[in-house]
Design an enzyme around this catalytic site. Sequence first.
Site, PDB file in Angstrom:
ATOM      1  N   GLU A  15     128.593   8.309 111.976  1.00 27.75           N
ATOM      2  CA  GLU A  15     129.919   8.515 112.585  1.00 27.75           C
ATOM      3  C   GLU A  15     129.781   8.999 114.032  1.00 27.75           C
ATOM      4  O   GLU A  15     130.427   9.961 114.445  1.00 27.75           O
ATOM      5  CB  GLU A  15     130.732   9.536 111.782  1.00 27.75           C
ATOM      6  CG  GLU A  15     131.156   9.071 110.412  1.00 27.75           C
ATOM      7  CD  GLU A  15     132.268   9.947 109.838  1.00 27.75           C
ATOM      8  OE1 GLU A  15     132.215  11.168 110.013  1.00 27.75           O
ATOM      9  OE2 GLU A  15     133.194   9.396 109.217  1.00 27.75           O
ATOM     10  N   GLU A  26     131.960   4.866 103.087  1.00 32.37           N
ATOM     11  CA  GLU A  26     132.272   6.149 102.455  1.00 32.37           C
ATOM     12  C   GLU A  26     133.698   6.099 101.939  1.00 32.37           C
ATOM     13  O   GLU A  26     134.645   6.404 102.650  1.00 32.37           O
ATOM     14  CB  GLU A  26     132.106   7.325 103.429  1.00 32.37           C
ATOM     15  CG  GLU A  26     130.708   7.559 103.909  1.00 32.37           C
ATOM     16  CD  GLU A  26     130.593   8.792 104.778  1.00 32.37           C
ATOM     17  OE1 GLU A  26     131.493   9.653 104.712  1.00 32.37           O
ATOM     18  OE2 GLU A  26     129.610   8.874 105.534  1.00 32.37           O
TER      19      GLU A  26
HETATM   20  C1  LIG Z   1     136.763  18.260 108.532  1.00 33.03           C
HETATM   21  C2  LIG Z   1     135.565  17.543 109.043  1.00 33.03           C
HETATM   22  C3  LIG Z   1     134.887  16.714 107.938  1.00 33.03           C
HETATM   23  C4  LIG Z   1     133.777  15.893 108.528  1.00 33.03           C
HETATM   24  N1  LIG Z   1     133.123  15.034 107.501  1.00 33.03           N
HETATM   25  C5  LIG Z   1     133.545  13.841 107.125  1.00 33.03           C
HETATM   26  S1  LIG Z   1     134.857  13.189 107.695  1.00 33.03           S
HETATM   27  N2  LIG Z   1     132.750  13.049 106.330  1.00 33.03           N
HETATM   28  C6  LIG Z   1     132.098  11.870 106.867  1.00 33.03           C
HETATM   29  C7  LIG Z   1     130.610  12.150 106.978  1.00 33.03           C
HETATM   30  O1  LIG Z   1     129.941  10.943 107.359  1.00 33.03           O
HETATM   31  C8  LIG Z   1     130.042  12.617 105.645  1.00 33.03           C
HETATM   32  O2  LIG Z   1     128.695  12.991 105.860  1.00 33.03           O
HETATM   33  C9  LIG Z   1     130.837  13.823 105.113  1.00 33.03           C
HETATM   34  O3  LIG Z   1     130.694  14.916 105.987  1.00 33.03           O
HETATM   35  C10 LIG Z   1     132.315  13.444 105.008  1.00 33.03           C
HETATM   36  C11 LIG Z   1     133.156  14.539 104.403  1.00 33.03           C
HETATM   37  O4  LIG Z   1     132.635  14.859 103.136  1.00 33.03           O
END
Ligand SMILES: CCCCNC(=S)N1C[C@H](O)[C@@H](O)[C@@H](O)[C@H]1CO
Length: 615
Positions: free
Chosen positions: A176, A256
């Site tokens: 991401e 995801e």
């Molecule tokens: C509030 C911020 C959350 C950031 N993380 C997000 S969107 N996510 C996408 C990330 O790629 C994954 O590793 C996980 O961290 C998942 C949430 O479980």
Amino acid sequence: NLDWDLRTDLPGASSTDRSFRIDYVNNCFLKDGARFRYISGSIHYFRVPPAYWKDRLLKMYMSGLNAVQIYVPWNYHEPQPGVYNFSGDRDLEKFLNLVAELDLLVILRPGPYICAEWEMGGLPSWLLTKPDIALRTTDSDYLQAVDRWLGVLLPKIKPHLYHNGGNIISVQVENEYGSYYACDYNYMRHLLGVFRASLGEEVVLFTTDGTSASELKCGTLQGLYATVDFGPEENVTEAFMLQRLYEPKGPLVNSEYYTGWLDYWGEAHSTKSAKKVANSLQKILEMGANVNMYMFQGGTNFGYWSGADYKDGYKPITTSYDYDAPLSEAGDPTDKLYIIRSVISKFQELPAGPMPPPTPKFAYGYVSVPQVSESWNGIAVDTSCGFCSAFQAHGFMLYRTLLPQEIVESALLSASGNGVHDLAYVLLNGEYQGTLERDRVNGINISGQLGDTLDLVVESMGRINFGANDSDFKGLIHNITLGTSILSDWIIYPLDIDTAVAHAWPPTAQSSSGHRGPAFYTGTFTTPGISEDSYLKLPGWTKGQVWINGFNLGRFWPVRGPQQTLYVPGSFLSGSAINTLVVLELQEAPDNPKVLFVSRPLLNVTYNYTHKDRK
Ligand SMILES: CCCCNC(=S)N1C[C@H](O)[C@@H](O)[C@@H](O)[C@H]1CO
């Protein structure tokens, strides 16, 4: 004759017959030349005891999945610069081989940054010995460490690639990146170059980003297949339209698909409706898209491995990573799993045979854990490092100074600039005064004599794993003031408690009265000849850490919640020998201290608690 050469199911078919590619004409993946769609689930080997890897993977296979998706946390395998650990619970190749044995494919996500609610998003905290390092950019010190790490990891991965005879069908680059402030295209180009040089031209390399134009703008790169991630709340058609902006042709992929969500200490337990998760999954599958369910098996943040987010303040992640996932933290199939499995069965034949049942749980009952002797100075303080700039990645440090003057009335002990990262338990001549907490409690009143010993036991609750605040230094990072003066002449002691617990334990217990302030409590118990899973409840306790037979089970904070029980894997217990429990309580233990083993988890009881002032 030709067909014999083309068949790949013959024994000893050479790896050159195996291929996994993108078909840009028919908008799908091709496995050995045939159309292939993966239905995958995330499992993190670093959150499941190795004894249970096969149990979880078998349940994922029996759920109808044909692939699993795993992260590789850099900090889990390179604890110090140039020191590598791939053994025991860090044996990545053993895990990959187990997945292959179960006829499951692998989508590998080696980062080097992984997010994942994991300490510092998988980046090793020793990177911060260069204080102004620009993480996740072309910062030369960062790239030098990344290249050295990938130079160790990727050669281990290569033989496991599908076309080399293994089961890894695709590899994600970074994580991401479009959500990160830096948007450094040369960093992504550098990674693409390193991955291609090490893994070859054939493997499918991809990126994953949220479904917004800004995220996809900075997270995608020519030469990396762009995929997206979204949960059941988003419109499936619209979400994939965003992917089509960057990949007009090729397979639709949700890397995801959120089956649940993460938990923060002090906030309500997150859940997602199984029905909503199943309905949107059905739409995804009806579109012929490839999907990975994040998480399919959550697991546990043992030890100090949980990460944190920064949203209107520092928010540490809980020890449990149950994630309200189809397989519970203890690997038990939930109703959500069966609902998802029935959706999958409309698109993919399910393996014959029953779903393995939940593993047996046992309520071992109460265990008394009387307090150990004045443990703080005796056990954990390592006086060998009085003035060095102590490097310790996790856990607790002791900052000690002497009161520079008498305080007749009380004076405010304060952490200017919110500099306590993350909690400081304040002792005066060994007597607990109260707690300072990042973004919550900036000062407490104390009074004492000139020369009194002032101790701040400082606890890290996990480094931020998402967003720009990822250089999350721990300890006292700004001045501490007493009244109007800045305190100085601190001595810093790293507290290597885990080594103390693993080796010098159990000491003789002293008193059984309740206690305020950091102290150790220990007890032993035997099981009725079994070592089944259990859950540890700490009724009347406040906040701390638990070890069983030297295994660091993780943090407990029942006065905050929402997690009220700690998962105790049976593989950590002995059915024949004496089991030793060690509890580090940081604030206040109950009178007649004891803990309780129960047979069911309790993850959704939250309290709005800060800290009790000293009596
Ligand atoms: C509030 C911020 C959350 C950031 N993380 C997000 S969107 N996510 C996408 C990330 O790629 C994954 O590793 C996980 O961290 C998942 C949430 O479980």
